[in-house]
Design a protein around this motif. Sequence first.
Motif, PDB file in Angstrom:
ATOM      1  N   VAL A  94     -56.695  16.747 -51.679  1.00 13.73           N
ATOM      2  CA  VAL A  94     -56.427  17.702 -50.604  1.00 13.73           C
ATOM      3  C   VAL A  94     -57.406  17.444 -49.469  1.00 13.73           C
ATOM      4  CG1 VAL A  94     -56.254  20.131 -49.975  1.00 13.73           C
ATOM      5  CG2 VAL A  94     -55.640  19.395 -52.298  1.00 13.73           C
ATOM      6  N   LEU A  95     -56.872  17.101 -48.297  1.00 10.31           N
ATOM      7  CA  LEU A  95     -57.743  16.697 -47.191  1.00 10.31           C
ATOM      8  C   LEU A  95     -57.311  17.310 -45.867  1.00 10.31           C
ATOM      9  CD1 LEU A  95     -57.939  12.872 -47.986  1.00 10.31           C
ATOM     10  CD2 LEU A  95     -59.809  14.500 -48.251  1.00 10.31           C
ATOM     11  N   ASP A  96     -58.296  17.706 -45.098  1.00 16.03           N
ATOM     12  CA  ASP A  96     -58.129  18.011 -43.682  1.00 16.03           C
ATOM     13  C   ASP A  96     -57.671  16.713 -43.005  1.00 16.03           C
ATOM     14  OD1 ASP A  96     -58.866  18.077 -40.907  1.00 16.03           O
ATOM     15  OD2 ASP A  96     -60.222  19.730 -41.319  1.00 16.03           O
ATOM     16  N   MET A  97     -56.700  16.776 -42.103  1.00 16.40           N
ATOM     17  CA  MET A  97     -56.207  15.556 -41.455  1.00 16.40           C
ATOM     18  C   MET A  97     -57.313  14.793 -40.735  1.00 16.40           C
ATOM     19  SD  MET A  97     -52.442  16.474 -39.969  1.00 16.40           S
ATOM     20  CE  MET A  97     -51.110  17.014 -41.046  1.00 16.40           C
ATOM     21  N   GLU A  99     -60.288  14.450 -41.814  1.00 11.77           N
ATOM     22  CA  GLU A  99     -61.090  13.753 -42.815  1.00 11.77           C
ATOM     23  C   GLU A  99     -60.371  12.529 -43.380  1.00 11.77           C
ATOM     24  OE1 GLU A  99     -63.433  17.648 -44.667  1.00 11.77           O
ATOM     25  OE2 GLU A  99     -61.709  16.802 -45.694  1.00 11.77           O
ATOM     26  N   TYR A 100     -59.071  12.476 -43.154  1.00 16.56           N
ATOM     27  CA  TYR A 100     -58.256  11.420 -43.754  1.00 16.56           C
ATOM     28  C   TYR A 100     -58.319  10.148 -42.905  1.00 16.56           C
ATOM     29  CZ  TYR A 100     -54.119   9.169 -45.767  1.00 16.56           C
ATOM     30  OH  TYR A 100     -53.258   8.292 -46.383  1.00 16.56           O
ATOM     31  N   LYS A 101     -58.393   9.007 -43.572  1.00 16.15           N
ATOM     32  CA  LYS A 101     -58.368   7.727 -42.875  1.00 16.15           C
ATOM     33  C   LYS A 101     -56.919   7.251 -42.781  1.00 16.15           C
ATOM     34  CE  LYS A 101     -63.001   6.482 -44.446  1.00 16.15           C
ATOM     35  NZ  LYS A 101     -63.845   5.541 -45.231  1.00 16.15           N
ATOM     36  N   PRO A 102     -56.313   7.303 -41.603  1.00 14.01           N
ATOM     37  CA  PRO A 102     -54.880   7.002 -41.464  1.00 14.01           C
ATOM     38  C   PRO A 102     -54.470   5.630 -41.982  1.00 14.01           C
ATOM     39  CG  PRO A 102     -55.725   8.014 -39.462  1.00 14.01           C
ATOM     40  CD  PRO A 102     -56.915   7.705 -40.322  1.00 14.01           C
TER      41      PRO A 102
END
Length: 598
Positions: A94-97, A99-102
Amino acid sequence: MNLDVKNSPFDQEQTEQLNRLLLTMDDRQKIWLSGYLAAFQNSPSLAVKNHQGEEKAVSARQVTLLYGSHTGNCQALAEEYGAKLKEKGMVANVLDMDEYKPKNLKSEQDLLILTSTHGDGDPPDNALSFYEFLFSKRAPKLDGMKYSVLALGDSSYEFFCQTGKEIDERLNELGAERIHPRVDCDLDYEEDAESWWKGVLHTLGDTHEHVSPTVEKVTSVTDRPIYSKKNPFQAEVLENINLSGRGSNKETRHLELDLEGANLAYEPGDSLGIYPKNEDTLVDELIEEMGWDPDLSVIVNKDGEVRALREALTSHYEITALTIPLLEKLATLTDHEEFKQLVASREKMNAYIYGRDLLDVVRDYGPWKAGAEAFVSSLRKIPARLYSIASSLKANPDEVHLTIGTVRYDSNGRKRTGVCSGQCAERTEVGDQLSVFVQKNNNFKLPDDPSIPIIMIGAGTGVAPYRSFLEEREESERQGRSWLFFGEQHFVTDFLYQVEWQRWLKEGVLTKMDVAFSRDTSEKVYVQHRLLENQKEFYQWLASGAYVYVCGDEKYMAKDVHNTILEIIKEEGKYTEEEAEEYLKELRKAKRYQRDVY
């Protein structure tokens, strides 16, 4: 409780994430987490026995849940669904967008997107980077990836759930396969979100073998009820004060509510939700206009709960705001040709909706062929109103304070009042109770280190969270520098919390304050003008690591402030336009530029 980087097996980024999580967890959650990790053995693969008693390795399904959230609803749902997936033995990230590596998109197997829409169809701040990557030429082909989108929005806005719709279509264009159709949710999103979740979970469970780890059920050590959005607390009003001076064009209320016994925790930056009640006079006029029996029993939810019609219209249904979906539903309940022509044009509906309510519709386009039951079933639930909390729990145990601007205006021959702000200003006395819950907002938080400098920019009631910030810092032994930019109409009548700011300035809790009172001079002066006057020092604070906060009206104030900050970065940092935008983008991703705008 903080992890020591030197003595832990986690890298710096993981440690920071764990520390942020631990700070938000209560004892019950920590106990549950430790039990879960022990059962799961820190591995995405579990050994299970087949029918012959032989052990085999079963790889747990890995699902990524990304949320774009402004008020915290999507985050809360993503965390809830992630926990449910883990209970079923799947690996849920579960990640904040932000924090996510696209670049990891192309390696995802199952992706669940939960996002709100902000302003005029824009992504929430913490979804901007992901959104821009997805619609750029760098976005990869996603053949083989499965996904589904849950979109949250407000149907009273023209671009309802626009961000969710666009991301859904874009993922499909890139080759990803929907495992469940997108669901668009209105403000009363709970039932639609649960329906989406059940559909997604059914598909995930059918397409992959998984195993459920044994997790010991943790029971509460107390019998106290858990209060939440679904089960609001009845908070007694301790104070209800008009902050605006005599002669002001505005009325701003300061409310203090008693939370004793609620076991509700909040942090500076969070919001308090209030479930309002419609004004009795408006309800009675609507019932009289339609010729309904106020004591008629009507069903108010999918569980079959029954209430008297008058109570349902007072406490359960929204009657003060119109939406396009509502007009479309009402068009099936009348033979009025002019109304049907109105509903056939989105442009005409948008023009009609502005400044009108349900009473206007029934008066303008009657008679109606439907009974009360069919009519009220077309209405959406009355949504909670969210207000930035203006107090620190450390400074005010068992209390929560709010700053609420009363909405009043004339429209189409009638005087109008905001449903919740009007209730607080006109129909709420000390000793009365309000139905409340805490809405977490992890996108508007003080730095973990209280010695880090902060710059707070707000106009009107947008100053509310900064009162909570300074109350919190007053309780801390280490107080970093703080600078407040505040704007309102008049110094004499609208200087909200003036005495408190001045006391904090004297005591050093507040380092510096600049104010802008737009109606006190011939030329209007706003907070962005004060920023420009102090641009060199502002940039020096920024360069020294300061966090910047913006709270208030999005369409005008926040947009002007944003552009002004960009201009300051460009001029003082000697950057190009593109470099200044990238600089500010990096500040946002580092949580050093945070906005709570509406």
